[in-house]
Design a protein around this motif. Structure first.
Motif, PDB file in Angstrom:
ATOM      1  N   THR A 182       0.827  -1.202   0.000  1.00  0.00           N
ATOM      2  CA  THR A 182       0.000   0.000   0.000  1.00  0.00           C
ATOM      3  C   THR A 182       0.861   1.251   0.000  1.00  0.00           C
ATOM      4  O   THR A 182       1.741   1.418   0.859  1.00  0.00           O
ATOM      5  CB  THR A 182      -0.920   0.009   1.234  1.00  0.00           C
ATOM      6  N   ALA A 183       0.635   2.117  -0.990  1.00  0.00           N
ATOM      7  CA  ALA A 183       1.435   3.333  -1.134  1.00  0.00           C
ATOM      8  C   ALA A 183       0.920   4.127  -2.322  1.00  0.00           C
ATOM      9  O   ALA A 183       0.094   3.634  -3.102  1.00  0.00           O
ATOM     10  CB  ALA A 183       2.912   2.990  -1.360  1.00  0.00           C
ATOM     11  N   VAL A 184       1.408   5.330  -2.449  1.00  0.00           N
ATOM     12  CA  VAL A 184       1.228   6.083  -3.690  1.00  0.00           C
ATOM     13  C   VAL A 184       2.389   5.701  -4.607  1.00  0.00           C
ATOM     14  O   VAL A 184       3.552   5.766  -4.195  1.00  0.00           O
ATOM     15  CB  VAL A 184       1.215   7.601  -3.442  1.00  0.00           C
ATOM     16  N   TYR A 185       2.062   5.289  -5.801  1.00  0.00           N
ATOM     17  CA  TYR A 185       3.061   4.851  -6.765  1.00  0.00           C
ATOM     18  C   TYR A 185       3.304   5.960  -7.785  1.00  0.00           C
ATOM     19  O   TYR A 185       2.357   6.536  -8.337  1.00  0.00           O
ATOM     20  CB  TYR A 185       2.600   3.577  -7.463  1.00  0.00           C
ATOM     21  N   TYR A 186       4.575   6.234  -8.039  1.00  0.00           N
ATOM     22  CA  TYR A 186       4.972   7.267  -8.971  1.00  0.00           C
ATOM     23  C   TYR A 186       5.846   6.678 -10.069  1.00  0.00           C
ATOM     24  O   TYR A 186       6.696   5.834  -9.800  1.00  0.00           O
ATOM     25  CB  TYR A 186       5.805   8.346  -8.265  1.00  0.00           C
ATOM     26  N   CYS A 187       5.659   7.171 -11.291  1.00  0.00           N
ATOM     27  CA  CYS A 187       6.607   6.845 -12.339  1.00  0.00           C
ATOM     28  C   CYS A 187       7.479   8.078 -12.576  1.00  0.00           C
ATOM     29  O   CYS A 187       7.056   9.209 -12.321  1.00  0.00           O
ATOM     30  CB  CYS A 187       5.926   6.393 -13.613  1.00  0.00           C
ATOM     31  N   ALA A 188       8.684   7.826 -13.043  1.00  0.00           N
ATOM     32  CA  ALA A 188       9.631   8.915 -13.203  1.00  0.00           C
ATOM     33  C   ALA A 188      10.606   8.585 -14.319  1.00  0.00           C
ATOM     34  O   ALA A 188      10.807   7.412 -14.662  1.00  0.00           O
ATOM     35  CB  ALA A 188      10.383   9.157 -11.902  1.00  0.00           C
ATOM     36  N   THR A 189      11.236   9.625 -14.856  1.00  0.00           N
ATOM     37  CA  THR A 189      12.212   9.424 -15.912  1.00  0.00           C
ATOM     38  C   THR A 189      13.178  10.610 -15.946  1.00  0.00           C
ATOM     39  O   THR A 189      13.000  11.583 -15.216  1.00  0.00           O
ATOM     40  CB  THR A 189      11.518   9.249 -17.277  1.00  0.00           C
ATOM     41  N   GLY A 190      14.161  10.528 -16.798  1.00  0.00           N
ATOM     42  CA  GLY A 190      15.098  11.639 -16.923  1.00  0.00           C
ATOM     43  C   GLY A 190      16.413  11.182 -17.509  1.00  0.00           C
ATOM     44  O   GLY A 190      16.718   9.979 -17.508  1.00  0.00           O
ATOM     45  N   PRO A 191      17.207  12.116 -17.999  1.00  0.00           N
ATOM     46  CA  PRO A 191      18.473  11.780 -18.668  1.00  0.00           C
ATOM     47  C   PRO A 191      19.618  11.451 -17.723  1.00  0.00           C
ATOM     48  O   PRO A 191      20.661  10.984 -18.183  1.00  0.00           O
ATOM     49  CB  PRO A 191      18.773  13.053 -19.458  1.00  0.00           C
ATOM     50  N   ARG A 192      19.448  11.689 -16.418  1.00  0.00           N
ATOM     51  CA  ARG A 192      20.562  11.485 -15.489  1.00  0.00           C
ATOM     52  C   ARG A 192      20.468  10.189 -14.712  1.00  0.00           C
ATOM     53  O   ARG A 192      21.212   9.970 -13.765  1.00  0.00           O
ATOM     54  CB  ARG A 192      20.624  12.657 -14.499  1.00  0.00           C
ATOM     55  N   VAL A 193      19.546   9.298 -15.107  1.00  0.00           N
ATOM     56  CA  VAL A 193      19.324   8.077 -14.326  1.00  0.00           C
ATOM     57  C   VAL A 193      20.525   7.154 -14.442  1.00  0.00           C
ATOM     58  O   VAL A 193      21.097   6.726 -13.427  1.00  0.00           O
ATOM     59  CB  VAL A 193      18.044   7.365 -14.774  1.00  0.00           C
ATOM     60  N   GLY A 194      20.902   6.801 -15.657  1.00  0.00           N
ATOM     61  CA  GLY A 194      22.042   5.904 -15.869  1.00  0.00           C
ATOM     62  C   GLY A 194      21.884   4.627 -15.073  1.00  0.00           C
ATOM     63  O   GLY A 194      20.823   4.011 -15.050  1.00  0.00           O
ATOM     64  N   ASN A 195      22.957   4.274 -14.395  1.00  0.00           N
ATOM     65  CA  ASN A 195      22.944   3.051 -13.594  1.00  0.00           C
ATOM     66  C   ASN A 195      22.339   3.265 -12.210  1.00  0.00           C
ATOM     67  O   ASN A 195      22.258   2.327 -11.418  1.00  0.00           O
ATOM     68  CB  ASN A 195      24.362   2.525 -13.445  1.00  0.00           C
TER      69      ASN A 195
END
Length: 119
Positions: free
Chosen positions: A85-98
């Motif tokens: 149970t939680a609020v689920y978020y999706c995320a992205t970006g160019p600095r994720v890498g490893n």
């Protein structure tokens, strides 16, 4: 880049839900995180640009599956537990890498969708 998460809801323990994240304008790795009340945001799963590389938190491995269909990323959640149970978020970006497990590496976030698992 805009992210739109959907698919949350109320489900009984042992049930399933499928979350979706429409990531328009994203050419980067996409991650799912969750945040329960009074807890820090934690990594759930991530997927590479091609959809061939996936990563999971130990707590969801074997129960959750992340997939990518173009710019839409899905999170299939099976055998759900009350602790999911939680609020689920999706995320992205160019600095994720490893560093797919680090929230601070993501520049763009969706609005979150609530998942409630009843016992």
């Amino acid at each position: 880049v805009q992210l739109q998460a959907s698919g949350g809801g109320l489900v009984q323990a042992g049930g399933s839900l499928r979350l979706s994240c429409a990531a328009s304008g994203s050419r980067y790795r996409v991650g799912w995180f969750r945040q329960a009340p009074a807890k820090e945001r934690e990594f759930v799963a991530a997927i590479g640009m091609s959809g061939k590389t996936t990563y999971y938190a130990e707590s969801v491995k074997g129960r959750f599956a992340i997939s990518r269909d173009g710019n839409t990323v899905h999170l299939q959640m099976n055998s759900l537990k009350p602790e999911d149970t939680a609020v689920y978020y999706c995320a992205t970006g160019p600095r994720v890498g490893n560093f797919h497990y680090v929230p601070a590496r993501y520049d763009y976030w969706g609005q979150g969708t609530l998942v409630t698992v009843s016992s």
